[in-house]
Every structure is written in structure tokens, then in C-alpha cells.
Scaffold this active site. Structure first.
Site, PDB file in Angstrom:
ATOM      1  CB  SER A   6      44.293  42.118  42.279  1.00  0.00           C
ATOM      2  OG  SER A   6      43.543  43.273  41.952  1.00  0.00           O
TER       3      SER A   6
ATOM      4  CE  LYS B  60      33.667  34.659  42.969  1.00  0.00           C
ATOM      5  NZ  LYS B  60      33.623  35.291  44.301  1.00  0.00           N
TER       6      LYS B  60
ATOM      7  CB  SER C 262      28.377  44.341  43.708  1.00  0.00           C
ATOM      8  OG  SER C 262      28.350  42.935  43.687  1.00  0.00           O
TER       9      SER C 262
ATOM     10  CG  ASP D  60      44.651  48.399  46.660  1.00  0.00           C
ATOM     11  OD1 ASP D  60      44.487  47.262  46.175  1.00  0.00           O
ATOM     12  OD2 ASP D  60      43.733  49.239  46.734  1.00  0.00           O
TER      13      ASP D  60
ATOM     14  N   GLY E 127      32.967  34.643  49.419  1.00  0.00           N
ATOM     15  CA  GLY E 127      32.543  35.455  48.293  1.00  0.00           C
ATOM     16  C   GLY E 127      33.142  36.853  48.347  1.00  0.00           C
ATOM     17  CG  ASP E 128      31.225  39.740  48.458  1.00  0.00           C
ATOM     18  OD1 ASP E 128      30.561  39.926  47.426  1.00  0.00           O
ATOM     19  OD2 ASP E 128      30.722  39.430  49.552  1.00  0.00           O
TER      20      ASP E 128
ATOM     21  CG  HIS F 291      31.399  38.378  39.289  1.00  0.00           C
ATOM     22  ND1 HIS F 291      31.745  37.275  38.540  1.00  0.00           N
ATOM     23  CD2 HIS F 291      31.197  37.912  40.542  1.00  0.00           C
ATOM     24  CE1 HIS F 291      31.746  36.194  39.305  1.00  0.00           C
ATOM     25  NE2 HIS F 291      31.405  36.570  40.521  1.00  0.00           N
TER      26      HIS F 291
END
EC number: 6.3.4.4
Length: 446
Positions: free
Chosen positions: A429, A24, A315, A349, A20-21, A49
Site C-alpha cells: 500500500s 487493515k 482513529s 510512503d 493494531g493500526d 478502521h
């Protein structure tokens, strides 16, 4: 009669390949520009999300990420467990920001409800486990799925039959309150209050409730593109994850069909979201782990840096995430389970500036070499990672939108991930903004 089918739209499933995390939400938001509908097919409000558009940060827990696009219809499928309280809180937040939500949100009549006694059981169970706790979010997700499997769950459609609902609720509370008071030593949940709260949501929900399966079938037959949005990640899947340190639903690509009411032939492109390093929240084995806030033995400085630069905090819960190197051997397990068409590498990044970057390509387990994550938490916990080392890059990858502008070292690292995984990288990304993305293969145009 011709057996040729009508022209269908192209459908994409977005799946997390780790714990997870993986990022997405941002990817789904980007892909939604090419979809007419977005579907949530499992989980509940236990996973957030995060979307960043301009200077605005939005965290969606239950409503599909497509809600940020004004013309997109959003569906909550039968595989989701729904807290009406959480839903309307989220709707309120979005409407306060000026979004039209309720006219574009459609909820399956077969969706299981999360009610207060599920939350009470969740908290009481984790408290009783003590140090052996699983690390749930405490939002009632697991107990709601348990009721579903036990065939005693109350579903959204039951809200519209008050007499039946009240009778079933009374039976459910007799069972759950017995467990709460006699086994967990916790306070019982009040029947009248629970019934009153549930009924207060019925009329508000009614305009949004529909036969989602039929709606998706009609949309597909009319040529619309559908986007299926997974929550959590493959290694948290109830069947295929590091059991018992897993979530309570199937979060693999196959469940996109069962959890929304479409056939498997409707799933054309499976996009696996993979962070450029690994994270995990809560308990459970993690072979390439470097840092765990709560474990004095896991305080590697690079792991701490990944957590800080990557802002690795849940989150929904705000809990610090454990961090480690990208595990390509675990990724191979996810590829096998999901039949991935391509990969999207996120948060590249975050690796900027590291002198050396490591990639886990296999393990040693009981003297044997493995090139794929084994089944079962006990075996995974005993795995010793086998690493390949890569030189880091001095330049930044942040915000880069073209492959050729990436540092050569970053390109080589990504190409090696492709080689080990045996699948192409479709997207990279390079930042949280929607347009901070490198496109190599378009999932909707493959």
C-alpha cells in the site's frame, strides 16, 4: 456416495501482524471488490478502521468495512461484543451519507452485548490502576468479555425475551454495582434506565439478527467469496500478545473460525497486514520504539517524523501512537501464530525521504541472541533490538501502483523483509486511497 465437496468460494482472512493500526481497513475495502460478504469476528467498537475513498474519510468501528460496497453483505459474528448504542450511532452516520446499511447488516444472535455497567467498570478500573493502567479505550470491551467467560453475559438473542433479560440484568447489576461502589468507589449504574435503554433497541435490532454461522455456511457452499476482517493486531491477542498489555479477545487468524461459526477448513488464505514501521497505543513493551509522546526518554526525531507524516493518532480515541522501526522478529512470531499465506506492507510512503531505514531482525536478551519475539511482556521489555540498516530513497513511493516503478532502494528493503519473514509480499500500500496499491499476489486468486 461421492465424498467430493461442492465447489466452494475462496475465503480470505485479514489479520494485523503488529499492535493494531496496520491499515487493515483500506486493504479490506480493496479486497471487498472480490468478495460477496465481509465478516467481523472479534473485538468491539474499540478499534477504528479508516477508509478514504475519493475526498471522503469514513471511520468504521463496529460495522465491517464491506458496508461501503453496495452489493456486499456484512456480518457481525458471535465473537464480537456489541454496544447497541454504538452500533446505531454508526448506522446513523452511514445512512446520513446515503448508504443502505440495515438491509445488508446481519448480526449473530449469540453476540455478547456491551451495556452501561461494562463501560462504568472499565473507567473505574483504569482510574484505580493509576500509573499501572493498561490503557484501554474505556468502551466496556474487556468487562463484556469477562461476563461472557463467566457465563453471565447478556446476548443479542436475550433482548427478545424481556422477562428473562430483566431478571438476568438485575442479577448482573447487583454484582457489578457491588464492585463499583465497594471496591472502586464509583457510582452505581441505574437498573431501570439500563433496562429501558436495552429494550428500546430490541425491535430495531430484530430484523438484522440471524444465525450467522448457517448463513456463512450456505454462502460458502453456493460459491461466494468470504472476507474475514480482524480488528487490533496479533501482538495484542489475549493469549499470544504482550500480556497483560493486550486486548480482551483473540485477534489471530484461528479465531476467524470460532468467532464467526465456520470451520477452520473455510480459511484458505491468511493475509497479514504489516506497516512499514511499527506503532503501538497505550502501555506495554515495544523493542524498536523511537517515540512516545508521553515519555521524555523516547523523543527520537525520526520517531516524531513517523508519527507526524503517518498521522499516527488513534482513529477512535485520538491518542498519539508510539512509533518505531519495523520489527521483523516480531513479525516472525505473528507469521508462526497465524500461518500467514502472504504479507501486505502498508504506509511505505511514510518512509520516503529518510536517509537511513532500519529493520529490527532480532534481539539480545540476557546475553543471548534471539531471532523471534519472546513470549511474555517481561522478556519483551528487556529485549535490545538488533538492526540492519538500509539506504533510504530520494524519490517518492506515494501512489505508485506498479512494483517496477518503486525506487530500487525501496524494492531492496521490501525484499529483505520477505527474506527475514520467510513469506511473500502479496500487496504493497502506497497511500490511503483504494487504488494506491501494488498487487503482487491476489489473495482471492492464489
Amino acid at each position: 456416495m461421492s465424498s467430493k465437496r461442492q465447489t466452494k468460494g475462496c475465503n480470505v482472512v485479514v489479520i494485523g501482524t503488529q499492535w493494531g493500526d496496520e491499515g487493515k481497513g483500506k486493504v479490506v475495502d480493496w479486497l471487498t471488490d472480490h468478495a460477496q460478504a465481509v465478516v467481523r469476528f472479534q473485538g468491539g467498537h474499540n478499534a477504528g478502521h479508516t477508509l478514504i475513498i475519493g475526498d471522503k474519510k469514513t471511520i468504521l468501528r463496529l460495522i465491517p468495512s464491506g458496508i461501503m460496497h453496495k452489493t456486499v453483505i456484512c456480518y457481525i459474528g458471535n465473537g464480537v461484543v456489541l454496544s447497541p448504542e454504538a452500533l446505531f450511532k454508526e448506522i446513523g452516520e452511514l445512512e446520513a451519507a446515503g448508504l443502505d446499511v440495515q438491509s445488508r447488516l446481519k448480526i449473530s444472535e449469540a453476540t455478547t452485548l456491551i451495556l452501561p455497567y461494562h463501560v462504568a467498570i472499565d473507567h473505574a478500573r483504569e482510574k484505580k490502576r493509576g500509573e499501572a493502567k493498561i490503557g484501554t479505550t474505556g468502551r466496556g470491551i474487556g468487562p463484556a468479555y469477562e461476563d461472557k467467560v463467566a457465563r453471565r453475559a447478556l446476548r443479542v438473542q436475550d433482548l427478545f425475551y424481556p422477562e428473562k433479560f430483566s431478571e438476568q440484568l438485575r442479577e448482573n447489576l447487583e454484582y457489578h454495582n457491588f464492585m463499583l461502589t465497594n471496591y472502586y468507589g464509583a457510582e452505581p449504574v441505574n437498573y431501570e434506565k439500563t433496562l429501558s435503554e436495552a429494550m428500546s433497541y430490541a425491535e430495531r435490532l430484530k430484523p438484522m439478527v440471524m444465525d450467522v454461522s448457517s448463513a456463512l455456511y450456505a454462502a460458502e457452499q453456493s460459491g461466494q467469496n468470504l472476507l474475514f476482517e480482524g480488528a487490533q493486531g496479533t501482538l495484542l491477542d489475549i493469549d499470544h500478545g504482550t500480556y497483560p498489555y493486550v486486548t480482551s479477545s483473540n485477534c489471530v487468524a484461528g479465531n476467524a473460525a470460532a468467532g464467526s461459526g465456520v470451520g477452520p477448513d473455510s480459511l484458505q488464505y491468511i493475509l497479514g497486514i504489516t506497516k512499514a514501521y511499527c506503532t503501538r497505543v497505550g502501555a506495554g513493551p515495544f523493542p524498536s520504539e523511537l517515540y512516545d509522546h508521553d515519555n521524555p526518554a523516547k523523543q527520537d526525531l525520526i520517531g516524531i517524523r513517523l508519527a507526524e507524516v503517518g498521522k499516527e493518532f488513534g482513529s477512535v480515541t485520538g491518542r498519539p501512537r508510539r512509533t518505531g522501526w519495523l520489527d521483523a522478529a516480531a513479525l516472525k512470531r505473528s507469521i508462526q501464530i497465524n500461518s500467514l499465506s502472504g504479507l501486505c506492507i502498508t504506509k511505505l510512503d511514510v518512509l520516503d525521504g529518510l536517509e537511513t531505514i532500519r529493520l529490527c531482525v532480532g534481539y539480545t536478551l540476557d546475553g543471548k541472541k534471539l531471532d523471534m519475539l519472546p513470549r511474555g511482556a517481561e522478556s519483551v521489555a528487556r529485549c535490545e533490538p538488533i538492526y540492519e540498516d538500509f539506504p533510504g530513497w530520494k524519490g517518492t513511493t506515494f501512489g505508485i501502483r506498479e512494483w517496477d516503478k518503486l525506487p530500487v532502494e525501496a524494492q531492496k528493503f521490501l525484499r529483505r523483509i520477505e527474506e527475514v519473514a520467510g513469506k511473500p509480499i502479496a500487496m504493497v500500500s502506497t497511500g490511503p486511497e483504494r487504488d494506491e496499491t501494488i498487487l503482487l499476489q491476489h489473495p482471492f486468486q492464489d
